[in-house]
Design a protein around this motif. Sequence first.
Motif, mmCIF file in Angstrom:
data_model
loop_
_atom_site.group_PDB
_atom_site.id
_atom_site.type_symbol
_atom_site.label_atom_id
_atom_site.label_comp_id
_atom_site.label_asym_id
_atom_site.label_seq_id
_atom_site.Cartn_x
_atom_site.Cartn_y
_atom_site.Cartn_z
ATOM 1 N N ILE A 406 0.839 -1.193 0.000
ATOM 2 C CA ILE A 406 0.000 0.000 0.000
ATOM 3 C C ILE A 406 0.871 1.238 0.000
ATOM 4 C CG2 ILE A 406 -1.696 1.278 1.339
ATOM 5 C CD1 ILE A 406 -2.551 -1.484 2.454
ATOM 6 N N SER A 407 0.557 2.185 -0.883
ATOM 7 C CA SER A 407 1.402 3.379 -0.938
ATOM 8 C C SER A 407 0.801 4.552 -0.165
ATOM 9 C CB SER A 407 1.652 3.770 -2.382
ATOM 10 O OG SER A 407 0.431 3.943 -3.036
ATOM 11 N N VAL A 408 -0.503 4.592 -0.004
ATOM 12 C CA VAL A 408 -1.123 5.667 0.767
ATOM 13 C C VAL A 408 -2.063 5.054 1.783
ATOM 14 C CG1 VAL A 408 -2.652 7.670 0.697
ATOM 15 C CG2 VAL A 408 -1.010 7.304 -1.140
ATOM 16 N N ARG A 409 -1.892 5.419 3.027
ATOM 17 C CA ARG A 409 -2.795 4.939 4.067
ATOM 18 C C ARG A 409 -3.316 6.140 4.835
ATOM 19 N NH1 ARG A 409 1.833 2.466 4.228
ATOM 20 N NH2 ARG A 409 1.107 0.345 4.483
ATOM 21 N N ARG A 410 -4.415 5.933 5.557
ATOM 22 C CA ARG A 410 -4.936 7.046 6.354
ATOM 23 C C ARG A 410 -3.895 7.397 7.399
ATOM 24 N NH1 ARG A 410 -10.035 8.498 5.057
ATOM 25 N NH2 ARG A 410 -11.350 6.859 4.160
ATOM 26 N N SER A 502 -9.722 21.179 -6.048
ATOM 27 C CA SER A 502 -10.130 20.390 -4.872
ATOM 28 C C SER A 502 -9.524 18.990 -4.936
ATOM 29 C CB SER A 502 -11.648 20.334 -4.750
ATOM 30 O OG SER A 502 -12.163 19.671 -5.860
ATOM 31 N N THR A 503 -9.353 18.462 -6.156
ATOM 32 C CA THR A 503 -8.714 17.152 -6.291
ATOM 33 C C THR A 503 -7.258 17.239 -5.844
ATOM 34 O OG1 THR A 503 -10.099 16.788 -8.204
ATOM 35 C CG2 THR A 503 -8.283 15.260 -7.906
ATOM 36 N N ALA A 506 -7.149 17.589 -2.139
ATOM 37 C CA ALA A 506 -7.465 16.316 -1.477
ATOM 38 C C ALA A 506 -6.251 15.391 -1.509
ATOM 39 C CB ALA A 506 -8.651 15.650 -2.168
ATOM 40 N N GLY A 507 -5.578 15.346 -2.665
ATOM 41 C CA GLY A 507 -4.398 14.492 -2.797
ATOM 42 C C GLY A 507 -3.308 14.899 -1.826
ATOM 43 N N ARG A 510 -4.223 14.064 1.792
ATOM 44 C CA ARG A 510 -4.095 12.648 2.167
ATOM 45 C C ARG A 510 -2.637 12.197 2.190
ATOM 46 N NH1 ARG A 510 -8.801 11.861 -0.778
ATOM 47 N NH2 ARG A 510 -10.556 12.241 0.631
ATOM 48 N N GLN A 511 -1.795 12.890 1.412
ATOM 49 C CA GLN A 511 -0.371 12.527 1.429
ATOM 50 C C GLN A 511 0.405 13.610 2.171
ATOM 51 O OE1 GLN A 511 0.969 10.190 -2.059
ATOM 52 N NE2 GLN A 511 -0.594 11.368 -3.081
ATOM 53 N N ARG A 786 3.141 6.479 -10.794
ATOM 54 C CA ARG A 786 2.028 5.598 -11.193
ATOM 55 C C ARG A 786 0.720 6.393 -11.150
ATOM 56 N NH1 ARG A 786 -0.298 2.281 -7.707
ATOM 57 N NH2 ARG A 786 -1.862 0.921 -8.617
ATOM 58 N N SER A 787 0.561 7.178 -10.073
ATOM 59 C CA SER A 787 -0.651 7.994 -9.965
ATOM 60 C C SER A 787 -0.733 8.978 -11.123
ATOM 61 C CB SER A 787 -0.641 8.799 -8.657
ATOM 62 O OG SER A 787 -0.730 7.930 -7.568
ATOM 63 N N ILE A 790 -1.844 7.276 -14.234
ATOM 64 C CA ILE A 790 -3.294 7.035 -14.254
ATOM 65 C C ILE A 790 -4.019 8.319 -14.655
ATOM 66 C CG2 ILE A 790 -5.302 6.414 -12.856
ATOM 67 C CD1 ILE A 790 -3.344 4.768 -11.089
ATOM 68 N N ALA B 104 -4.278 8.395 -3.427
ATOM 69 C CA ALA B 104 -4.507 9.535 -2.527
ATOM 70 C C ALA B 104 -5.942 10.073 -2.599
ATOM 71 C CB ALA B 104 -3.534 10.649 -2.871
ATOM 72 N N LEU B 105 -6.752 9.539 -3.514
ATOM 73 C CA LEU B 105 -8.139 10.032 -3.628
ATOM 74 C C LEU B 105 -9.094 8.953 -3.141
ATOM 75 C CD1 LEU B 105 -8.022 11.733 -7.152
ATOM 76 C CD2 LEU B 105 -7.610 12.762 -4.905
ATOM 77 N N GLU B 147 -6.814 1.787 -0.622
ATOM 78 C CA GLU B 147 -6.153 0.778 0.215
ATOM 79 C C GLU B 147 -7.162 0.008 1.069
ATOM 80 O OE1 GLU B 147 -4.487 3.669 3.638
ATOM 81 O OE2 GLU B 147 -5.160 1.695 4.230
#
Lengths: 886, 235
Positions: A406-410, A502-503, A506-507, A510-511, A786-787, A790, B104-105, B147
């Motif tokens: 997992i690359s991003v977790r809460r 906003s995207t 948000a990114g 979270r990171q 990778r993100s 996408i 991240a989204l 995740e």
Amino acid sequence: MTATWLRGLLARQYGRLLAAVCGIALSVALLASLGVFLAASKSTMTSRAASSVLVDWQVKVARDADPLAVLDTVVGTAGIRVARTVRFAQTTGLSAVTAGSTQTTGPGVVLGIPANYASAFPGEIRPLTGAGSGVLIAQQTAANLHVAPGDTITIGRAGLPAAHLVIQGVVDLPQADSLFQRVGAPAASQPAAPPDNVVLVPPGTFADLFSQLAAARPDLVTTQVHVGRNQQLPPDPAQSYISVVGAAHNLEAALSGAGVVGNNLAAALDGARKDASYAQILFLFLGFPGAVLAGVLTAAVASAGRARRRREQALMRTRGATLRKMMLLSSAEAAVLGLVGGFLGLLLARLVGSWAFGTSSFGASRGDALVWTATALVVGFTVAVVSIVVPAVSDFRQMTVASARISVRRESSPRWMRWGVDLVLLAVSGLVFWQTSRGDYTLVLAPEGVAAISVNYWAFLGPGLLWIGSGLLAWRLALTFLRYGRSPLTWLVRPLTGRLASTAAAGMSRQRGLVARSVVLVGLALSFAFSTAVFNQTYRHQAEVDARLTNGADIAVTESPGVVVGPEAGSAIASISGVRQVEPLLHRFAYVGADLQDLFGVHPGTVSRATSLQDAYFQGGTAAQLMGVLAAHPDAILVSDETVKDFQLSPGDLLNLRLQDSRTKQFTTVPFHYAGIAKEFPTAPHDSFFVANADYVAKATGSGAVGTFLVDTGGANIPGVTAQIRQALGTSASVTNILTTRKAVGSSLTSVDLTGLTRVELGFALLLAAGAGGLVLALGIAERRRSFAIVTVLGAGRRQMFGLVLSEAAVVSALGLVGGLVGGWLLSQMLVKVLTGVFDPPPEGLSTPTGYLLWTLAITFAAIFGAALITGRAASRAAVEQLREL
Amino acid sequence: MSAKAIDEDGLDSALVRLESVARTYGTGQSAVVAVRDATGSVPARARLAVTGPSGSGKSTLLQLMSGLDRPTVGTVSWPALAHRHLTPTRSIAMVFQGPSLIPALNVEENVALPLVLAGQTDRDAHAAARSALALVDLTDLSDKLPEELSGGQSQRVAVARVLASRPRLILADEPTGHLDAVRGAHVIDVLLAAADQLQAALVISTHDPAVADRMTSRWRMSEGSIRTAQETVRL
């Protein structure tokens, strides 16, 4: 397998490896460069201290001892270059008849100097006019007696008839203080000033004049053996001091009481070793954070690949890799990085050393060099191990294969944040700072004559904890802002991202760990650059202030004792081309109670035309306010802090001083009123003195005789104007300028030429700031390619891609800038306060090198945005390749 | 439906047309030919399975069809979707074998992202995303991060993202490759339902016969070439 693993890393992840090697090289190079700086500055201090002493030892021959036997013993001692016998005789007074008037002086000293003394100790006797040998008279004595070569003087001898000698030359004795020292006496009982009246004669003449006196009054005739040494001194002043003191003790033991050594060389080295301690402290304060920052940067670079490493590790674990195997592989990687980075760092340090300090040696001695090299390499390895092996092992122990992918977790708050470690550190820093900076705080204590130097290392905790605490606080604030400030974040990035704002917000939110890390690194790097630059600028500024304070102005014309010149003589100096302003400064001695202090008389309205008066020199008002008081109330007086305490003075109190009346030559009481405190004043000594209105002093003493003319040239052609003034005034006055004074005050800490250190530190700070911004951001983005692939596949245009990448760069820049400026300002304040002992006089405020700071900001932001653009482009270009992994 | 048959039937209504397409990676001795001499077209509302062993060029073929990759030789065009030779990215959507959500989204933001990129307002995009999630029965997961989803859920979100952008051609590259049979079948159900609802063509690359059997036509690939002339599967 290890070789395969390393080959794979080199083939696939050369960018990240190169960045890590650069980070390690930077840490090692910074530390090793500081080693070079210390080596160079210590060795400079030793050689400067040694070369400032013309006669290394003055061996006083005991009354009953045989001078020739003492000379033989001295010459037979190891490390002696030259030794000459010098004889001293007290005279009851000198007199001369010139132009029909008789001039008489008080008691003086006649020296018996051998003919080859001047060549044995060049500079000790400086010929001014006439012959360089024969019967010579000191310049001040010549001025007192109004004599010149060819004139006859009379030498008084206790209990014997006076003798007559024809003067053959006038000389200056630059090191009169040490020449006429009381050998073997403690510092407190040394004479306050060298004798005013000095005559030098050849040994034969001396014998003719004083053989009888020596027999009758042996207390009035003494013999010294002056010694020049040629022993190689250790580069470290502290070691040199110990070595020279030891050698002197050894000689005294060999003389068995026949002589006592006056150790001028040790006295000079004593001051230098204190400066060396300051140099070491400067390294700790200014250099160490940079090395730590480089280490943290390397760790960040390495951890930017952590997500990828976790995935690789997960893959290997599914293939049966054990903890031991993982440790072996990561240790091999760390060893290669540490080794390559370490050697590159040492190479860089050698280059930097040759460029900035003129030496590439890593230490003052071979042992030091080895220690510095080893320390720098160990630091390189430690950084590599902490950045690579520790995370790998910790991941292996704590994570499952699935979670490693997992690359991003809460993200939850880090433990240090929940425990408030940052706030605790800042509180402790404040406490330590308050504790160390109150009262009589001394950073370095080097008691005279004692080999041990005491450094208050406790004081380092203040800035150290502030640096770490403010870094962590910046991290906390960045995390909090990114977590809860999504709306302002969206607003902030909207100009770059448009509808994607906003995207993007948000990114980043979270990171936030990744973004906050970049923010903190940029902030710390900028704060390092800011505080270093401000400190260096303030230091340089104060060194200039010190020189100006010592000399008084661009050029100072100090009248010789006995020469009486009124303020009107200033117009002759003012007429010399290149002179802009001339300001007369009265100089008297005044008794306050039983204390004799210097008194300076100024013209309050004009004094600042030729010299600069800083507010920091005064207490109880600004410079302008207090000069205003002296103008408005001519009997007002500024006194030293010590005098205020000793005499319990309050503003307006009457202060009766006793000054010599030029008409009666008697000391008379002159009333003054206390108006404020003068801590420093141009040409004034460091201890107590008075500043009063010149007209009032002239009226009260019946003389407007000027002590010093302060000459302002506007900083232009100082040597030329000095030469013209010297030519115009002859030997009636001594003319000094700020250029020579700057070198003279350089015998103190300012001799630690910070130019090289400044260059190195500012260069590294710039590299670190640019590296922290650009490299970490670029690696962070590269980790998320990778993100980005996408996003490209989902239809993002190039502009949208750049918008996303640049928005992160903008947030890192903005938050890092705020953190860096606030942290840097706080740190500068604390550094300047804690390092007060380095500054003489204490600075009025911080000096900010705006140009350098703007350049640093520009280059840092250019690195950040450049890295963002390059990685953004690479990320969108590599979309198809990334697709193959989806 | 074979390459030749499509040629004959497709005319200008073909969503994508391949003419003697080849794709080579690398140069010289290390060059690898992933797709060679591929000709064919996909008509509107087609249900096409591209089958073949691993490394036969299925993924490359789909990437060429999507316009994400360009052929080394030959021409790819989308006669019914855009001007000739210009990539109609807004009308084509792709589902990948592996995780293709932005870590991240959250789920809703992931689904809304293509619409925001296409210029819709946040509000409209998120409304469309919620509708799409409702269609694949994932409304409850809209706040979750990738995740926190299972493999099957992730693929269904990817399908919802396709639904939200309302494409006319859906390309799914081994969408069940990482899933067990039950979850795989569910994802295919969702994909077929989405294609039906959008009246879009669906092209799935797979080496799973059970998945291929649910399509109406099939291209069988081997060593980069489309080998099968025509193979129509009756459901």
